[in-house]
Scaffold this motif. Sequence first.
Motif, mmCIF file in Angstrom:
data_model
loop_
_atom_site.group_PDB
_atom_site.id
_atom_site.type_symbol
_atom_site.label_atom_id
_atom_site.label_comp_id
_atom_site.label_asym_id
_atom_site.label_seq_id
_atom_site.Cartn_x
_atom_site.Cartn_y
_atom_site.Cartn_z
ATOM 1 N N ALA A 209 0.826 -1.211 0.000
ATOM 2 C CA ALA A 209 0.000 0.000 0.000
ATOM 3 C C ALA A 209 0.859 1.259 0.000
ATOM 4 O O ALA A 209 0.567 2.229 -0.711
ATOM 5 N N ILE A 210 1.943 1.275 0.767
ATOM 6 C CA ILE A 210 2.818 2.447 0.848
ATOM 7 C C ILE A 210 3.488 2.722 -0.493
ATOM 8 O O ILE A 210 3.456 3.848 -1.015
ATOM 9 N N THR A 213 0.997 3.661 -3.305
ATOM 10 C CA THR A 213 0.478 5.016 -3.107
ATOM 11 C C THR A 213 1.481 6.039 -3.619
ATOM 12 O O THR A 213 1.117 7.005 -4.297
ATOM 13 N N THR A 217 0.298 8.087 -7.012
ATOM 14 C CA THR A 217 -0.168 9.441 -6.695
ATOM 15 C C THR A 217 0.904 10.516 -6.879
ATOM 16 O O THR A 217 0.577 11.699 -6.937
ATOM 17 N N ILE A 224 1.507 11.663 2.046
ATOM 18 C CA ILE A 224 1.117 10.258 2.171
ATOM 19 C C ILE A 224 0.914 9.892 3.634
ATOM 20 O O ILE A 224 -0.040 9.194 3.986
ATOM 21 N N LEU A 227 -2.566 10.829 4.918
ATOM 22 C CA LEU A 227 -3.774 10.264 4.315
ATOM 23 C C LEU A 227 -4.655 9.587 5.356
ATOM 24 O O LEU A 227 -4.175 8.831 6.200
ATOM 25 N N PHE A 232 -10.347 8.641 0.655
ATOM 26 C CA PHE A 232 -10.508 7.661 -0.418
ATOM 27 C C PHE A 232 -11.971 7.581 -0.860
ATOM 28 O O PHE A 232 -12.853 7.239 -0.069
ATOM 29 N N ILE A 239 -8.592 10.006 -4.958
ATOM 30 C CA ILE A 239 -7.948 10.285 -3.672
ATOM 31 C C ILE A 239 -7.824 11.789 -3.518
ATOM 32 O O ILE A 239 -7.410 12.490 -4.445
ATOM 33 N N VAL A 269 -7.125 7.303 -9.653
ATOM 34 C CA VAL A 269 -6.119 6.239 -9.579
ATOM 35 C C VAL A 269 -6.711 4.934 -10.112
ATOM 36 O O VAL A 269 -7.938 4.800 -10.218
ATOM 37 N N TYR A 273 -5.333 -0.706 -7.769
ATOM 38 C CA TYR A 273 -4.736 -0.053 -6.597
ATOM 39 C C TYR A 273 -5.793 0.216 -5.536
ATOM 40 O O TYR A 273 -5.570 -0.031 -4.346
ATOM 41 N N MET A 274 -6.957 0.690 -5.943
ATOM 42 C CA MET A 274 -8.021 0.990 -4.985
ATOM 43 C C MET A 274 -8.534 -0.278 -4.303
ATOM 44 O O MET A 274 -8.929 -0.250 -3.128
ATOM 45 N N MET A 277 -6.151 -0.871 -1.511
ATOM 46 C CA MET A 277 -6.356 0.088 -0.427
ATOM 47 C C MET A 277 -7.641 -0.212 0.345
ATOM 48 O O MET A 277 -7.712 -0.026 1.564
#
Length: 389
Positions: A209-210, A213, A217, A224, A227, A232, A239, A269, A273-274, A277
């Motif tokens: 995730a890190i 992101t 982004t 970051i 966040l 989200f 985002i 995004v 990826y979503m 997250m």
Amino acid sequence: MDDIKGTYELVSPGSYRLRYPIGTTINGNPKRLSKNIKAKNDKQAMKELILWNLEIEENGYNELDSILFKNFYEEYWVKSAQDNLEIKTFEAYNSVIQDRFLNVLGNKKVKEIKPYEIKEIVVNAKRLKAVERYGIEISRQTKKRILSAVSNLFIVARDEYEIVKENPCNRVIIPKEKNAKKLTYEPYTSDEIALLFEKLTDAPIRTKAIVMTAFFTSARQGEIAALEERHFDFENNEILFDQRIIQKRDYSLKRLDGLKASDSKKMVVPDDYMDIMKSFISININARKKLNIDGIKHTYIFGSPEGVPVSPTSLNRNWARFAKANNLRKIRFHDFRHTSATYLIAQNTPVKTVQERLGHKDYSTTMNIYAHALKEVDKKASDSLSKFI
């Protein structure tokens, strides 16, 4: 405080201008000090005006129109920089201004300092410490950092106090060195990005995730780290970035509204990826339920269940451990901004879109940083057209 002097006015959403009366001109027109601030609403703007009244009553004021460099540094810049810069950045900038600019520019009026005066100091800069071989030439990269330090002072003078209309540092060009070694890391190539995502397949979901992101982004570390779950929008794959985390002089963390160069930015995004997250946020929510944590003010994505944010520098440490364990070429966590931007430009993404994702205030900033990538795209376009000859 019996009488509050001055006024506030809304300039743009989240931004106000404070004015404090200091008399009249020869022609009888009112004279005022001006200060631009960030505030969510009128109530917060009034609070800032009251605090400014108290500060002026306690310390008095200088005629900002004719304030000297040393006085502006001591009475205005230091406080602003401590509040808005990370501790390491503040300490570095502060040392540069003290060591290299105060003696030379201290008794000059801020508004009268010319670009050539700044350039002379920067271009002729030598190493100062004995352990660094006193008097030896320094690199162009170091000179650029020296320029960035004093530039921040003029940014405060321009944006917060309206002492200058233009930052003179913007017109300072540092000559390029012949055969100079690059001190920055090259962004990942397309093949290296592909390898990175292959290695991320088996990575812990937090690391995944890190890193994703950062890549998707192009956000800064502090953005970051700030966040939260509310940022989200899974329905629209968007985002929102509207705050940042900085590290203060005592190493404590502070949340600031707004970003480095704007109040906020929103970006679309990818679906995949979503999905990651969404799973990661679900883990965070379940962790809070197990610990019976409810009603916290900030639900930081990468922070603790109790609502404490993660340190921006820890994101870099997390990435460094992962990169080393997977034999990936070393780059800084910050370089994901450059990797992402360079990749987007290579895919013929409009520079304006890249600028907005990076959060650069000026279009020219993006153009200058990614000039090489833009030339490569231009060359490919030229080669493509040449087939008709």
